[in-house]
Motif scaffolding. Structure first.
Motif, mmCIF file in Angstrom:
data_model
loop_
_atom_site.group_PDB
_atom_site.id
_atom_site.type_symbol
_atom_site.label_atom_id
_atom_site.label_comp_id
_atom_site.label_asym_id
_atom_site.label_seq_id
_atom_site.Cartn_x
_atom_site.Cartn_y
_atom_site.Cartn_z
ATOM 1 N N ARG A 138 0.831 -1.180 0.119
ATOM 2 C CA ARG A 138 0.016 0.023 0.264
ATOM 3 C C ARG A 138 1.099 1.262 -0.246
ATOM 4 O O ARG A 138 0.712 2.293 -0.594
ATOM 5 C CB ARG A 138 -1.217 0.021 1.196
ATOM 6 N N ASP A 139 1.755 1.460 1.009
ATOM 7 C CA ASP A 139 2.909 2.305 0.905
ATOM 8 C C ASP A 139 3.603 2.675 -0.325
ATOM 9 O O ASP A 139 3.956 3.871 -0.702
ATOM 10 C CB ASP A 139 3.646 2.110 2.203
ATOM 11 N N LEU A 140 3.809 1.533 -0.804
ATOM 12 C CA LEU A 140 4.811 1.562 -2.054
ATOM 13 C C LEU A 140 3.878 2.335 -3.137
ATOM 14 O O LEU A 140 4.094 2.916 -3.931
ATOM 15 C CB LEU A 140 5.168 0.161 -2.588
ATOM 16 N N MET A 141 2.638 1.668 -3.288
ATOM 17 C CA MET A 141 1.825 2.526 -4.323
ATOM 18 C C MET A 141 1.389 4.021 -4.152
ATOM 19 O O MET A 141 1.320 4.638 -4.867
ATOM 20 C CB MET A 141 0.416 1.589 -4.210
ATOM 21 N N LEU A 142 1.105 4.328 -2.756
ATOM 22 C CA LEU A 142 0.960 5.574 -2.410
ATOM 23 C C LEU A 142 2.276 6.514 -2.731
ATOM 24 O O LEU A 142 1.920 7.817 -2.966
ATOM 25 C CB LEU A 142 0.695 5.820 -0.994
ATOM 26 N N ASP A 143 3.584 6.137 -2.678
ATOM 27 C CA ASP A 143 4.688 6.813 -3.009
ATOM 28 C C ASP A 143 4.776 6.938 -4.759
ATOM 29 O O ASP A 143 5.557 7.691 -5.041
ATOM 30 C CB ASP A 143 5.769 6.123 -2.441
ATOM 31 N N HIS A 144 3.841 6.280 -5.373
ATOM 32 C CA HIS A 144 4.175 6.113 -6.886
ATOM 33 C C HIS A 144 3.835 7.794 -7.344
ATOM 34 O O HIS A 144 2.767 8.299 -6.942
ATOM 35 C CB HIS A 144 3.288 5.425 -7.589
ATOM 36 N N PRO A 145 4.599 8.327 -8.189
ATOM 37 C CA PRO A 145 4.470 9.681 -8.598
ATOM 38 C C PRO A 145 3.066 9.910 -9.304
ATOM 39 O O PRO A 145 2.388 10.775 -9.102
ATOM 40 C CB PRO A 145 5.674 9.927 -9.566
ATOM 41 N N GLY A 146 2.449 8.925 -9.832
ATOM 42 C CA GLY A 146 1.273 9.120 -10.412
ATOM 43 C C GLY A 146 0.244 9.164 -9.626
ATOM 44 O O GLY A 146 -0.904 10.028 -9.611
ATOM 45 N N MET A 147 0.275 8.303 -8.545
ATOM 46 C CA MET A 147 -0.800 8.337 -7.506
ATOM 47 C C MET A 147 -0.523 9.752 -6.562
ATOM 48 O O MET A 147 -1.597 10.214 -6.297
ATOM 49 C CB MET A 147 -0.288 7.098 -6.563
ATOM 50 N N GLN A 148 0.571 10.047 -6.433
ATOM 51 C CA GLN A 148 0.655 11.264 -5.756
ATOM 52 C C GLN A 148 -0.065 12.613 -6.817
ATOM 53 O O GLN A 148 -0.689 13.547 -5.888
ATOM 54 C CB GLN A 148 2.403 12.020 -5.338
ATOM 55 N N ALA A 149 0.254 12.572 -7.884
ATOM 56 C CA ALA A 149 -0.277 13.594 -8.803
ATOM 57 C C ALA A 149 -1.637 13.610 -8.751
ATOM 58 O O ALA A 149 -2.733 14.690 -8.837
ATOM 59 C CB ALA A 149 0.243 13.388 -10.242
ATOM 60 N N TRP A 150 -2.205 12.230 -8.742
ATOM 61 C CA TRP A 150 -3.868 12.136 -8.838
ATOM 62 C C TRP A 150 -4.351 12.626 -7.390
ATOM 63 O O TRP A 150 -5.254 13.364 -7.374
ATOM 64 C CB TRP A 150 -4.184 10.603 -8.921
ATOM 65 N N GLU A 151 -3.733 12.598 -6.446
ATOM 66 C CA GLU A 151 -4.132 12.989 -5.147
ATOM 67 C C GLU A 151 -3.815 14.512 -4.962
ATOM 68 O O GLU A 151 -4.930 15.113 -4.583
ATOM 69 C CB GLU A 151 -3.237 12.290 -3.888
ATOM 70 N N ARG A 152 -2.915 15.070 -5.493
ATOM 71 C CA ARG A 152 -2.845 16.697 -5.520
ATOM 72 C C ARG A 152 -4.232 17.222 -6.126
ATOM 73 O O ARG A 152 -4.860 18.001 -5.852
ATOM 74 C CB ARG A 152 -1.609 17.026 -6.204
ATOM 75 N N ALA A 153 -4.455 16.629 -7.495
ATOM 76 C CA ALA A 153 -5.819 16.937 -8.187
ATOM 77 C C ALA A 153 -6.989 16.923 -7.550
ATOM 78 O O ALA A 153 -7.884 17.833 -7.601
ATOM 79 C CB ALA A 153 -5.614 16.147 -9.447
ATOM 80 N N ALA A 154 -7.097 15.652 -6.619
ATOM 81 C CA ALA A 154 -8.236 15.362 -6.170
ATOM 82 C C ALA A 154 -8.348 16.294 -4.827
ATOM 83 O O ALA A 154 -9.537 16.766 -4.584
ATOM 84 C CB ALA A 154 -8.285 13.921 -5.485
ATOM 85 N N LEU A 155 -7.458 16.668 -3.988
ATOM 86 C CA LEU A 155 -7.651 17.842 -3.299
ATOM 87 C C LEU A 155 -7.960 19.019 -3.725
ATOM 88 O O LEU A 155 -8.472 19.788 -2.756
ATOM 89 C CB LEU A 155 -6.139 17.757 -2.390
ATOM 90 N N ALA A 156 -7.741 19.418 -4.612
ATOM 91 C CA ALA A 156 -7.965 20.457 -5.250
ATOM 92 C C ALA A 156 -9.414 20.618 -5.877
ATOM 93 O O ALA A 156 -10.030 21.754 -6.114
ATOM 94 C CB ALA A 156 -7.099 21.222 -6.564
ATOM 95 N N GLU A 157 -10.081 19.563 -5.843
ATOM 96 C CA GLU A 157 -11.749 19.700 -6.395
ATOM 97 C C GLU A 157 -12.426 20.063 -5.226
ATOM 98 O O GLU A 157 -12.425 19.815 -4.151
ATOM 99 C CB GLU A 157 -11.962 18.128 -6.788
ATOM 100 N N THR A 158 -13.497 20.908 -5.584
ATOM 101 C CA THR A 158 -14.599 21.273 -4.855
ATOM 102 C C THR A 158 -15.855 20.563 -5.067
ATOM 103 O O THR A 158 -16.941 20.975 -4.106
ATOM 104 C CB THR A 158 -14.779 22.940 -5.298
ATOM 105 N N ILE A 159 -16.009 19.647 -5.971
ATOM 106 C CA ILE A 159 -17.336 19.271 -5.983
ATOM 107 C C ILE A 159 -17.490 17.987 -4.981
ATOM 108 O O ILE A 159 -16.438 17.142 -4.601
ATOM 109 C CB ILE A 159 -17.299 18.289 -7.699
ATOM 110 N N HIS A 160 -18.504 17.751 -4.353
ATOM 111 C CA HIS A 160 -18.836 16.655 -3.216
ATOM 112 C C HIS A 160 -19.922 15.790 -3.865
ATOM 113 O O HIS A 160 -21.007 16.191 -4.381
ATOM 114 C CB HIS A 160 -19.147 17.330 -1.907
ATOM 115 N N VAL A 161 -19.985 14.443 -3.771
ATOM 116 C CA VAL A 161 -20.971 13.361 -3.861
ATOM 117 C C VAL A 161 -21.181 12.951 -2.589
ATOM 118 O O VAL A 161 -20.724 12.263 -1.992
ATOM 119 C CB VAL A 161 -20.274 12.363 -4.920
ATOM 120 N N ALA A 162 -22.630 13.463 -2.320
ATOM 121 C CA ALA A 162 -23.238 13.085 -0.919
ATOM 122 C C ALA A 162 -23.188 11.660 -0.524
ATOM 123 O O ALA A 162 -22.754 11.437 0.633
ATOM 124 C CB ALA A 162 -24.516 13.591 -0.614
#
Length: 233
Positions: A186-210
């Motif tokens: 799990r930690d290996l995958m979380l360190d993948h540059p692609g996963m980190q880039a995806w997370e940064r973009a997700a954190l910037a989103e403002t849409i919420h799905v209730a």
């Protein structure tokens, strides 16, 4: 040129898989984000996705739906997306297909929500069974196929890893206790540059799905210092 239509990065587990694969491979592709609401097929997606769902991949006149089928098409262009060894490739396809089709209890109980940081709690029996099976798959693949080739399920990063990427987020965000080997993967995958880039973009989103955000409260609410508080959803 490849064009990939994807849903919200905070929620769209299916979109993450081909996006991560293409990103890892360094493929030249156009990313087109569209809004999803977690309600299944949507007619607003049909102009670019015949099934009304994302992700959808276009390669000129060729249109491919479903994350695993998209990844298979990418492997036609980039054969290194699957293990080179025939036996390893067969097993990789098997576990990728099992992930694509199974683990419904886990999916339903813990919808992907990259922003979430739940305290966690006891797992219902069906969810616990899914977690146990996934951890066993990871352990078996790494034990039999990774060796000294690389740290991922089959050594080098492959479609199998991309298919499990949403589960990695679920385990992390819902604070699921894992055996040592599974936690390391799990930690290996979380360190993948692609996963980190995806997370940064997700954190910037403002849409919420209730319907997805509500699950945070079901798993003990947010951890202390969590940046996604229940009352902010």
């Amino acid at each position: 040129m490849l064009t990939l239509y994807i849903g919200n990065k905070n929620y769209s587990s299916w979109s993450l898989r081909p996006w991560l694969l293409l990103t890892h491979l360094g493929a030249d592709f156009l990313e087109v984000p569209v809004q999803v609401r977690g309600l299944g097929p949507n007619d607003t997606h049909r102009p670019y996705a015949d099934n009304g769902l994302v992700p959808a991949l276009h390669d000129d006149a060729i249109h491919i739906c479903e994350s695993l089928a998209i990844c298979e098409y990418v492997a036609e262009l980039y054969p290194q997306a699957w293990p080179a060894d025939r036996h390893a490739r067969a097993v990789a396809r098997s576990v990728a297909s099992e992930m694509h089709a199974g683990f419904g209890a886990l999916r339903n109980a813990m919808p992907m929500n990259v922003k979430a940081r739940a305290k966690g709690g006891p797992l219902p029996a069906a969810v616990a069974a899914d977690v146990e099976r996934i951890c066993q798959l990871w352990q078996d693949c790494q034990a039999h196929f990774s060796g000294n080739k690389g740290p991922y399920l089959f050594g080098d990063f492959s479609i199998a890893d991309a298919m499990f990427a949403p589960v990695v987020w679920r385990f992390f965000c819902y604070n699921v206790a894992l055996p040592e080997a599974a936690a390391a993967y799990r930690d290996l995958m979380l360190d993948h540059p692609g996963m980190q880039a995806w997370e940064r973009a997700a954190l910037a989103e403002t849409i919420h799905v209730a319907s997805s955000d509500a699950s945070l409260a079901q798993w003990g609410g947010p951890r202390e210092g969590n940046y996604l508080a229940v009352d902010a959803l």
